[in-house]
Each structure stands twice: as C-alpha cells, then as structure tokens.
Scaffold this motif. Structure first.
Motif, short mmCIF file in Angstrom:
data_model
loop_
_atom_site.label_atom_id
_atom_site.label_comp_id
_atom_site.label_asym_id
_atom_site.label_seq_id
_atom_site.Cartn_x
_atom_site.Cartn_y
_atom_site.Cartn_z
N VAL A 42 29.39 36.67 84.21
CA VAL A 42 29.38 36.04 82.89
C VAL A 42 28.64 36.99 81.96
CG1 VAL A 42 28.56 34.08 81.53
CG2 VAL A 42 29.51 33.71 83.81
N ASN A 43 29.21 37.16 80.77
CA ASN A 43 28.59 37.99 79.75
C ASN A 43 27.70 37.09 78.89
OD1 ASN A 43 28.01 39.83 77.71
ND2 ASN A 43 29.99 39.48 76.67
N THR A 44 26.40 37.17 79.13
CA THR A 44 25.49 36.24 78.44
C THR A 44 25.30 36.60 76.97
OG1 THR A 44 23.58 37.49 79.23
CG2 THR A 44 24.26 35.59 80.55
N LEU A 45 25.93 37.69 76.51
CA LEU A 45 25.93 37.96 75.07
C LEU A 45 26.88 37.00 74.36
CD1 LEU A 45 26.12 41.88 75.06
CD2 LEU A 45 24.10 40.45 74.73
N ARG A 46 27.80 36.40 75.13
CA ARG A 46 28.81 35.50 74.54
C ARG A 46 28.63 34.04 74.94
NH1 ARG A 46 31.35 37.89 70.42
NH2 ARG A 46 32.89 39.47 70.92
N SER A 47 28.05 33.78 76.12
CA SER A 47 27.92 32.37 76.53
C SER A 47 26.89 32.25 77.65
CB SER A 47 29.25 31.81 77.02
OG SER A 47 29.50 32.23 78.33
N SER A 48 26.56 31.01 77.99
CA SER A 48 25.61 30.83 79.09
C SER A 48 26.39 30.84 80.41
CB SER A 48 24.83 29.52 78.93
OG SER A 48 25.63 28.45 79.38
N VAL A 49 25.68 31.20 81.46
CA VAL A 49 26.30 31.27 82.78
C VAL A 49 26.82 29.89 83.18
CG1 VAL A 49 25.83 31.75 85.22
CG2 VAL A 49 24.85 33.23 83.44
N MET A 50 25.99 28.87 82.98
CA MET A 50 26.35 27.52 83.40
C MET A 50 27.62 27.04 82.68
SD MET A 50 25.59 25.20 85.40
CE MET A 50 23.91 25.39 85.97
N GLU A 51 27.65 27.26 81.36
CA GLU A 51 28.80 26.83 80.54
C GLU A 51 30.11 27.45 81.05
OE1 GLU A 51 29.22 27.40 75.90
OE2 GLU A 51 27.14 27.23 76.51
N THR A 52 30.07 28.75 81.27
CA THR A 52 31.31 29.44 81.65
C THR A 52 31.71 29.13 83.09
OG1 THR A 52 31.01 31.13 80.00
CG2 THR A 52 32.40 31.71 81.83
N PHE A 53 30.72 29.04 83.99
CA PHE A 53 31.05 28.65 85.37
C PHE A 53 31.71 27.26 85.36
CE2 PHE A 53 27.89 31.23 88.26
CZ PHE A 53 28.54 32.40 87.90
N GLY A 92 35.79 37.45 75.87
CA GLY A 92 34.68 38.31 76.29
C GLY A 92 33.52 37.56 76.93
N ARG A 93 33.80 36.38 77.46
CA ARG A 93 32.71 35.64 78.13
C ARG A 93 32.58 36.03 79.59
NH1 ARG A 93 34.27 30.43 77.88
NH2 ARG A 93 36.04 30.71 76.50
N GLY A 161 31.24 41.68 72.69
CA GLY A 161 30.18 41.36 71.72
C GLY A 161 29.00 42.31 71.80
N VAL A 162 29.22 43.53 72.23
CA VAL A 162 28.13 44.51 72.32
C VAL A 162 27.94 45.15 70.95
CG1 VAL A 162 27.41 46.71 73.37
CG2 VAL A 162 28.58 44.97 74.75
N THR A 163 26.78 44.92 70.35
CA THR A 163 26.53 45.49 69.02
C THR A 163 25.53 46.63 69.08
OG1 THR A 163 24.81 43.82 68.74
CG2 THR A 163 26.98 43.31 67.81
N VAL A 164 24.93 46.82 70.23
CA VAL A 164 23.83 47.77 70.36
C VAL A 164 24.32 49.17 70.76
CG1 VAL A 164 23.35 47.34 72.81
CG2 VAL A 164 21.47 47.71 71.25
#
Ligand SMILES: C[S@@+](CC[C@H](N)C(=O)[O-])C[C@H]1O[C@@H](n2cnc3c(N)ncnc32)[C@H](O)[C@@H]1O
Length: 335
Positions: A42-53, A92-93, A161-164
């Motif tokens: 899970v890409n935590t820049l876009r969502s929480s692990v729990m939500e996406t799982f 991208g989640r 969602g990588v801005t860095v």
C-alpha cells in the motif's frame, strides 16, 4: 551435479552451486521453476493500509499480510485476477513489488527531510517507497538514462503521488563528480544480469546470459558505485543492491570500491525472517575484503527474489577525494 528439470544454462547452475550454501541449493533452484507469489504494497502517500486492504478484500482479493511488513500483502500462489485492473492500482494506492526490493529501501532507511539520490531509478518502485518512508518530505534525485524507462518512472511517480522526487535523464556514472558529497542517502539498484528473475519455463528470460555479460555488467556497476560514493556525504549511507547472484556483480563491485576508497566502510545490518547468507569473501580463488561478510544475500523462495544488499558509509573527515562541485551542479536539488 544435481539432476535438474530446468532449462537454465548449465554454467549458471554450476556457478550457483559454488555460491549458495548446500542446504539452500534445492530451494534456490526450485525458485526458478515456480511462479512468484504476487505481492503488493500500500502506498501510504495515497491512503491508509487498513483502508486499502479492506477495500481489496471486499472486492474478493484474499490478501495475506506479509509477516514483518507494515504495508505489504501477498495473494495465493495461483491467483489469476490482476490487481492492475483495480481502482486502487489506477489511483496509485497500491504498487506491485517484490518484498526483496522493499527490504532494500528499509535497509537504506531514509528519513523525512533528507537529500536522497536514487542512481538507477526506473521504473520507480524503490523511488516511490523512498518517498513514502520520507513522508514526501526532503528531496530525491531520481536518475535514469534510458528514455522510455525515464518516462515510465515519471508516470509512476505521478500516479503514486510522489512530490519529493525530481527525475534526471542522465548516466549515473556522471553524477558523482557533478555533485560530490551532496546526499545523505544514496541507492544504487544497479542494472545487472537479473539472474534471480530467470524462469525455467521462459527461455527468453535467460537467453542472453553469459559470463561475458556478467563481466560487462560488473565494469559498469563499479563505475556506478564509484560515482554514487562520490555523491555521498561523509557519514551518509549508501545501499548497493542487485538481483544477480554473480559475485562479480556484487561482492567484487564493493571490493573494488573498498580498495579505491579506504574511507568506505561496510555497515552491518540484520534482516530477520528472510532466508539469507552472508556476503562472500572469496570467489574463484580471489580473496575479497573480510568485511564483505557484513553484506547480505537474500536467498530466493516462493515470495522473495534473490537479492544482494550491501550498506556502506563514508568515514567522516578522512578526506574523500571528491573535488569541487561543477558549475552545472546548480541544477541539482538543494536543501
Ligand atoms: C534494476 S533497474 C532499477 C529498478 C528501480 N530501482 C526500481 O526499483 O523500480 C536498473 C536501472 O538502471 C538503469 N541504468 C542502466 N544504465 C544506467 C546508467 N549508466 N546510469 C543510471 N542508470 C542506469 C536501467 O535502465 C534500469 O532502469
């Protein structure tokens, strides 16, 4: 020599027998015969692990959280429905990534606010995990010379969602002398013979394997690692990794750095829970630096790709021969 059902090159298998401990050889060879278990993070820049799982489970994906990981899960071995067709992927989640690659980033352990160089970046799997570990704070210079791979890297970073991170389309071998001692962390996920990605049922995957090719990779890797080390700040951390088994692409590359730069030191680390062996200190009659036993080889199984990882630091105040920064270094990110 053991009898094999595989179509792998005989010389490749002979070399493996000299590299992998006897107790792990059968499992290593079997890993070429079986499809890898699919793993997502899970890409935590876009969502929480729990939500996406929870979302993927409600769509019928039987996720099995990966032991010792806070963000990765696997699917059953023979699972067919592709994750790439889910909204979570399109938005991208999630990112599909072998956990050995995730461990490389965990070992480098970038922190929010740091300046990080990813010298061989496309398609961006590790760049995006670096950004995730940094909470999108700091700077990442992501270098990739190959045009279509560079654009794939950019597209992936946008989707995730990588801005860095900022992409640089250039040869990694030219980076070090442009920006000496600039970066807190440097990742060299070197182009290699990709031996751990060979598949017995896919002769194309190893059609071009040859010891000459290994020697070619090794020459390039040594120059990439020198460049990366030059770009590293004193006291910073550099991770060199490949998905090859060949010692010429792994320990011998690091050995060449240690010979040339006495201020380079290998940093020991541990990876509990994965099959592994220490780095080799001898290969084909040649004795290598004793500290290479602190490097680590992940041995392949149904989930993990075979990987070589070596963490290096630059001793402080030893006077790395970095030289002054060039004028065009201004184009590089500054903190
Ligand atoms: C193992 S792949 C990197 C995978 C990437 N780090 C990831 O996790 O998604 C190696 C990359 O190095 C690139 N490469 C090849 N020659 C290079 C060079 N001279 N300088 C920098 N990168 C190079 C390849 O095009 C390839 O994209």
């Amino acid at each position: 020599m053991e009898t094999l059902s595989t179509t792998l090159p005989v010389r490749f298998v002979e070399r493996l027998q000299a590299i992998v401990p006897p107790a792990r050889l059968a499992e290593t060879l079997a890993s070429f015969d079986r499809p890898k278990i699919p793993v997502l993070r899970v890409n935590t820049l876009r969502s929480s692990v729990m939500e996406t799982f929870t979302e993927l489970q409600s769509q019928g994906f039987p996720l099995d959280p990966l032991p010792k990981s806070e963000y990765a899960a696997s699917l059953p071995p023979e699972w067919k429905r592709p994750l790439t067709e889910t909204a979570a992927f399109a938005e991208g989640r999630i990112y599909l990534q072998n956990p050995s690659s995730m461990l490389a980033v965990e070992v480098l352990a970038p922190r929010p606010g740091e300046e990080v160089l990813d010298l061989c970046a496309a398609p961006g799997g590790k760049t995006s995990l670096l950004a995730m570990k940094m909470g999108n704070r700091g700077r990442i210079a992501a270098v990739e010379p190959v045009k279509d791979r560079f654009y794939r890297l950019k597209a992936n970073l946008t989707r995730l969602g990588v801005t860095v991170a900022r992409g640089y389309r250039m040869d990694g071998r030219a980076v070090g002398h442009k920006v000496p001692e600039r970066f807190d962390r440097v990742l060299v996920d070197a182009p290699c013979s990709s031996e751990s990605r060979f598949r017995s049922e896919d002769p194309q995957s190893h059609a071009h394997w040859h010891e000459r090719k290994i020697a070619e990779c090794s020459r390039k890797q040594k120059r990439l690692l020198l460049s990366a080390f030059q770009a590293l700040k004193p006291g910073g951390r550099l991770l060199y990794c490949t998905c090859a088994f060949a010692p010429e692409e792994n320990e011998m590359v690091v050995d060449a750095l240690l010979l040339r730069h006495p201020e380079a030191e290998i940093v020991p680390f541990q990876l509990p829970g994965v099959a592994q062996q220490p780095g080799l200190t001898r290969w084909q009659g040649k004795t290598l630096a004793a500290s290479l036993k602190e490097a680590l080889r992940i041995l392949p199984d149904r989930i993990y790709d075979g990987f070589f990882l070596c963490l290096v630091t630059k001793g402080r105040g030893v006077g790395a021969k970095a030289g002054p920064a060039r004028k065009d270094a201004a184009a590089w990110p500054r903190s």
